[in-house]
Design an enzyme around this catalytic site. Structure first.
Site, PDB file in Angstrom:
ATOM      1  N   ASP A  81       0.796  -1.242   0.000  1.00 16.66           N
ATOM      2  CA  ASP A  81       0.000   0.000   0.000  1.00 16.66           C
ATOM      3  C   ASP A  81       0.826   1.289   0.000  1.00 16.66           C
ATOM      4  O   ASP A  81       0.514   2.240   0.743  1.00 16.66           O
ATOM      5  CB  ASP A  81      -0.936   0.012   1.213  1.00 16.66           C
ATOM      6  CG  ASP A  81      -1.955  -1.115   1.174  1.00 16.66           C
ATOM      7  OD1 ASP A  81      -1.869  -1.973   0.284  1.00 16.66           O
ATOM      8  OD2 ASP A  81      -2.838  -1.132   2.053  1.00 16.66           O
TER       9      ASP A  81
ATOM     10  N   LYS B 107      -7.055  -4.697  -3.019  1.00 14.82           N
ATOM     11  CA  LYS B 107      -7.802  -5.228  -1.884  1.00 14.82           C
ATOM     12  C   LYS B 107      -8.865  -4.224  -1.419  1.00 14.82           C
ATOM     13  O   LYS B 107      -8.805  -3.047  -1.785  1.00 14.82           O
ATOM     14  CB  LYS B 107      -6.868  -5.584  -0.722  1.00 14.82           C
ATOM     15  CG  LYS B 107      -6.043  -4.433  -0.173  1.00 14.82           C
ATOM     16  CD  LYS B 107      -5.041  -4.968   0.850  1.00 14.82           C
ATOM     17  CE  LYS B 107      -4.177  -3.876   1.445  1.00 14.82           C
ATOM     18  NZ  LYS B 107      -4.911  -2.943   2.301  1.00 14.82           N
TER      19      LYS B 107
ATOM     20  N   CYS C  68      -1.877  -2.142   7.767  1.00 15.64           N
ATOM     21  CA  CYS C  68      -1.817  -3.072   6.639  1.00 15.64           C
ATOM     22  C   CYS C  68      -0.540  -3.914   6.613  1.00 15.64           C
ATOM     23  O   CYS C  68      -0.582  -5.087   6.233  1.00 15.64           O
ATOM     24  CB  CYS C  68      -1.995  -2.311   5.333  1.00 15.64           C
ATOM     25  SG  CYS C  68      -3.646  -1.562   5.201  1.00 15.64           S
TER      26      CYS C  68
END
Length: 206
Positions: free
Chosen positions: A24, A110, A149
């Site tokens: 991310d 995601k 994350c």
């Protein structure tokens, strides 16, 4: 008794069976973004070094990204904890400026549905199967953010039977509460993640 696939490798040298997983590293998580991680942009040049290392070794490089619909359940307007961020196809969802994403990299999107959140790159994706199909047993993980994350991705990797190397020089924390980053690091290491830095990995290869 553990099998060879389950026994952590003593060497940090990236080799067959290894993959790099960049979590991310998107514009909205950088300073000035909708959900900024302090000093998040500092990991870009470090991760580029890791990317070069894995590219030279012809090993898989995977990039996960939040890819939310505009009405995602995690957003404050729907009672979630976060401001709108990483909305699919917007500038904020794009990868960080200067990040070297190779043309043959595998990109994992995601939290793509409106009604379910996902912090881990493995949650609701085909990542585990993709890695296993390519013979990957160990993932080297860096990116944003340490306490969300990255933590959930590393913990899921371990739970799924992968070894995990946590790139401690290539992560940064949100720190919603003071100490969240430290606690996340401890949680990953206690569960079996191996902390490492570029200096350690490069030194081993010298």
């Amino acid at each position: 008794m553990q099998s060879d696939a389950e026994t952590p490798s003593s060497s940090l040298h990236p080799a067959a069976g290894d993959a790099l997983l960049v979590v991310d590293l998107q514009r909205d998580f950088l300073p000035g973004g909708a959900l900024a991680v302090a000093d998040g942009n500092a990991v870009v040049p470090v991760l580029n070094r890791y990317i070069d290392l894995f590219s030279a070794a012809r090993l898989p490089r995977v990039f996960s990204r939040d890819w939310h619909p505009a009405n995602h359940v995690s957003f404050a307007e729907r009672g979630g904890p976060w401001p709108p961020h990483c909305i699919a196809e917007t500038t904020g969802a794009s990868f960080a400026p200067g990040l070297n994403v190779p043309p043959d990299a595998y990109i994992v999107s995601k939290a793509t549905g409106a009604e379910a959140d996902a912090y881990s790159a493995f949650q609701g994706t085909d990542l585990a199967g993709w890695l296993r199909h390519r013979g990957c047993r160990r993932v080297f993980v860096g990116g944003l953010a340490t306490d969300y994350c990255v933590r959930e991705t590393v913990l899921d990797a371990l739970a799924l039977g992968f070894e995990a190397v946590l790139l401690t020089d290539a992560v940064r924390a949100v720190e919603v509460e003071p100490g969240d980053g430290r606690r996340a690091l401890e949680a990953m290491i206690v569960r079996g993640a191996r902390p490492a830095t570029l200096q350690a990995i490069a030194g081993e290869q010298a």
